[in-house]
Write a protein that holds these residues in place. Structure first.
Motif, short mmCIF file in Angstrom:
data_model
loop_
_atom_site.label_atom_id
_atom_site.label_comp_id
_atom_site.label_asym_id
_atom_site.label_seq_id
_atom_site.Cartn_x
_atom_site.Cartn_y
_atom_site.Cartn_z
N PHE A 125 0.86 -1.18 0.00
CA PHE A 125 0.00 0.00 0.00
C PHE A 125 0.90 1.24 0.00
N ALA A 126 0.38 2.37 -0.44
CA ALA A 126 1.14 3.62 -0.39
C ALA A 126 0.18 4.80 -0.43
N VAL A 127 0.53 5.84 0.34
CA VAL A 127 -0.27 7.07 0.39
C VAL A 127 0.68 8.26 0.52
N GLY A 128 0.13 9.44 0.26
CA GLY A 128 0.93 10.65 0.44
C GLY A 128 1.81 10.97 -0.75
N ASP A 129 2.85 11.75 -0.49
CA ASP A 129 3.71 12.27 -1.55
C ASP A 129 4.39 11.18 -2.36
N CYS A 130 4.67 10.02 -1.76
CA CYS A 130 5.43 8.98 -2.45
C CYS A 130 4.58 8.20 -3.44
N ALA A 131 3.28 8.45 -3.47
CA ALA A 131 2.37 7.66 -4.29
C ALA A 131 1.48 8.55 -5.14
N VAL A 132 0.88 7.95 -6.15
CA VAL A 132 -0.11 8.65 -6.96
C VAL A 132 -1.17 7.64 -7.38
N SER A 145 -6.01 9.58 -11.17
CA SER A 145 -6.34 10.75 -10.35
C SER A 145 -5.07 11.39 -9.81
N PRO A 146 -4.16 11.81 -10.70
CA PRO A 146 -2.90 12.40 -10.21
C PRO A 146 -3.15 13.71 -9.48
N ARG A 147 -2.43 13.90 -8.38
CA ARG A 147 -2.50 15.13 -7.61
C ARG A 147 -1.09 15.52 -7.19
N PRO A 148 -0.84 16.82 -6.99
CA PRO A 148 0.49 17.24 -6.55
C PRO A 148 0.77 16.79 -5.14
N PRO A 149 2.04 16.69 -4.74
CA PRO A 149 2.36 16.33 -3.35
C PRO A 149 1.80 17.38 -2.39
N ALA A 150 0.91 16.96 -1.53
CA ALA A 150 0.29 17.86 -0.54
C ALA A 150 -0.27 17.02 0.59
N GLY A 151 -0.07 17.48 1.82
CA GLY A 151 -0.48 16.73 2.98
C GLY A 151 -1.97 16.44 3.05
N VAL A 152 -2.78 17.31 2.44
CA VAL A 152 -4.23 17.14 2.53
C VAL A 152 -4.67 15.79 1.99
N PHE A 153 -3.97 15.28 0.98
CA PHE A 153 -4.39 14.02 0.38
C PHE A 153 -4.07 12.84 1.29
N GLY A 154 -2.95 12.92 2.01
CA GLY A 154 -2.64 11.88 2.98
C GLY A 154 -3.66 11.84 4.10
N VAL A 155 -4.04 13.01 4.59
CA VAL A 155 -5.03 13.09 5.67
C VAL A 155 -6.36 12.51 5.21
N ARG A 167 -14.90 -6.19 2.37
CA ARG A 167 -14.72 -5.56 1.06
C ARG A 167 -13.87 -4.31 1.22
N LEU A 168 -12.94 -4.11 0.30
CA LEU A 168 -12.05 -2.95 0.36
C LEU A 168 -12.78 -1.68 -0.06
N ALA A 169 -12.43 -0.58 0.59
CA ALA A 169 -12.98 0.73 0.25
C ALA A 169 -12.09 1.41 -0.78
N THR A 170 -12.62 2.42 -1.43
CA THR A 170 -11.85 3.16 -2.42
C THR A 170 -11.78 4.63 -2.03
N TYR A 171 -10.73 5.27 -2.50
CA TYR A 171 -10.51 6.68 -2.21
C TYR A 171 -10.27 7.43 -3.52
N THR A 172 -11.02 8.49 -3.73
CA THR A 172 -10.82 9.37 -4.88
C THR A 172 -10.48 10.76 -4.36
N PRO A 173 -9.28 11.26 -4.62
CA PRO A 173 -8.91 12.58 -4.10
C PRO A 173 -9.77 13.68 -4.70
N GLN A 174 -10.05 14.68 -3.90
CA GLN A 174 -10.90 15.77 -4.35
C GLN A 174 -10.23 16.53 -5.51
N ALA A 175 -11.08 17.08 -6.37
CA ALA A 175 -10.57 17.80 -7.54
C ALA A 175 -10.09 19.20 -7.18
N ARG A 176 -10.63 19.78 -6.10
CA ARG A 176 -10.18 21.10 -5.64
C ARG A 176 -9.83 21.01 -4.16
N TRP A 177 -8.81 21.72 -3.79
CA TRP A 177 -8.37 21.66 -2.39
C TRP A 177 -7.81 23.02 -2.00
#
Length: 376
Positions: free
Chosen positions: A277-284, A288-298, A316-326
């Motif tokens: 698994f991977a989250v935060g700046d080290c992953a994409v 749904s590519p997003r710039p490195p920013a702490g908000v996505f890890g949170v 069953r596994l859940a899914t996460y879609t990062p928000q389009a605006r932050w």
């Protein structure tokens, strides 16, 4: 016969893993045993420039990771994962010990692209890892103690470069010195609405923070040499030349994004190995590519915690879609900030007040749950 427990190693103490620690009881109830491998201190990016400018003391931006892990009963190994044997499902740690895992989650942040590799002689400071900024601040304070405003260059025309340049200028201003700071950018900035960038540039210029186009090629004492042959005065060179994943990510043998981050699906697992698994700046997240920013890890933390627990329960596994605006807010080092959300923006003291409330709320909330004493 009792079911064997699932060992999950949390590699790194980033925004998401800090939140997952708080759900350790839920993980254990699901048959998952978390282990944290991370440095003993977490340097919070949201307050890094406030410390650099002198607006806040260093301890306000640092969290005792060991105390937080102990608070939730999670074993903590101080160090880093140096290598991964995915076939044997074993980690080699920075101190040489090995650790078996059933699943591993990476939340290890990012490092400055080519940080520290500029040839020549002269002081060069990458903005990441954040722990290195303490050395930059100490060196700047040495100049200030001599009553000197050092010629400072920040290489990088992105929001980080502008924010760090403003913070360094703020440090000099607090000492009663006139800043001598130059932002060296490769192209015209376009990371904010044009009018916002115009206002920001004008505000910075009024404080002695200038901009010039070019690319640093090498160093020599008191100067930086550009790729076009120019030599510019420079006592301190700060590299904010973009972020990349730590080298271990490239050594995993798993699919990477074009910018070298680990690709994961919406379940936060690598498509090449569901045990990673991977989250935060080290992953994409693929698609749904997003710039490195702490908000996505949170925001990814609840999904990560649920899916790690599911390894024990079979849910069953859940899914996460990062928000389009932050929302992102730059601390400009002089009591003002620049808030950005999509094409909306605000420059002034109100932006910084909001940033302080959000950032101090995040770090103090974690600190309170770890049992740390707050400083007055």
């Amino acid at each position: 016969m009792s079911r064997s427990r699932v060992r999950v190693v949390l590699a790194g103490a980033g925004h998401a893993h800090l939140r997952v620690l708080g759900r350790a009881g839920t993980l254990r109830a699901a048959g998952v045993e978390p282990i944290l491998v991370a440095p003993p201190a977490f340097h919070y990016s949201g307050l890094a420039t406030a410390v650099l400018s002198g607006a806040l003391p260093p301890e306000r931006a640092v969290l005792d990771v060991a105390a937080l892990a102990a608070r939730f009963g999670v074993p903590h190994i101080a160090g880093k994962v140096a290598a991964v044997d995915r076939q044997a499902r074993r980690l080699c740690l920075s101190d040489g010990q090995e650790l078996a895992y059933d699943a591993v989650s990476f939340n290890i942040g990012s490092v400055t692209d080519s940080g520290g590799d500029l040839p020549g002689e002269g002081e060069t400071w990458p903005v990441k890892p954040l722990s290195g900024l303490a050395g930059l601040r100490a060196r700047l304070d040495d100049h200030i103690a001599d009553g000197v405003s050092p010629s400072t260059m920040v290489a990088g025309g992105g929001p980080t470069g502008f924010e760090v340049a403003a913070a360094l200028a703020g440090r000099m201003e607090r000492a009663g010195l006139s800043p001598r700071v130059v932002i060296l950018r490769r192209s015209t900035p376009d990371w904010a609405p044009g009018r916002a960038l115009e206002r920001l540039s004008a505000a910075l210029q009024s404080r002695g923070i200038l901009q010039t186009s070019g690319e640093a090629a090498s160093r020599r004492p008191g100067e930086v040499l550009l790729s076009d042959g120019r030599a510019l005065p420079c006592d301190l060179l700060v590299l904010a030349t973009g972020l990349q994943a730590p080298t271990i990510v490239g050594g995993l043998g798993l699919p990477l994004s074009p910018d070298g981050r680990l690709e994961v699906g919406p379940t936060l697992q690598s498509p090449g190995d569901p045990a990673v698994f991977a989250v935060g700046d080290c992953a994409v997240i693929t698609g749904s590519p997003r710039p490195p920013a702490g908000v996505f890890g949170v925001r990814a933390a609840p999904t990560l915690a649920h899916n790690l627990a599911a390894l024990g329960t079979g849910a069953r596994l859940a899914t996460y879609t990062p928000q389009a605006r932050w929302l992102s807010i730059l601390d400009l080092g002089d009591g003002t900030g620049l808030a950005l959300r999509g094409r909306l923006w605000s420059l002034g003291r109100g932006a910084l007040i909001l940033k302080r409330r959000l950032d101090l709320g995040f770090i103090d909330g974690l600190r309170a749950t770890s049992g740390e004493m707050l400083e007055d």
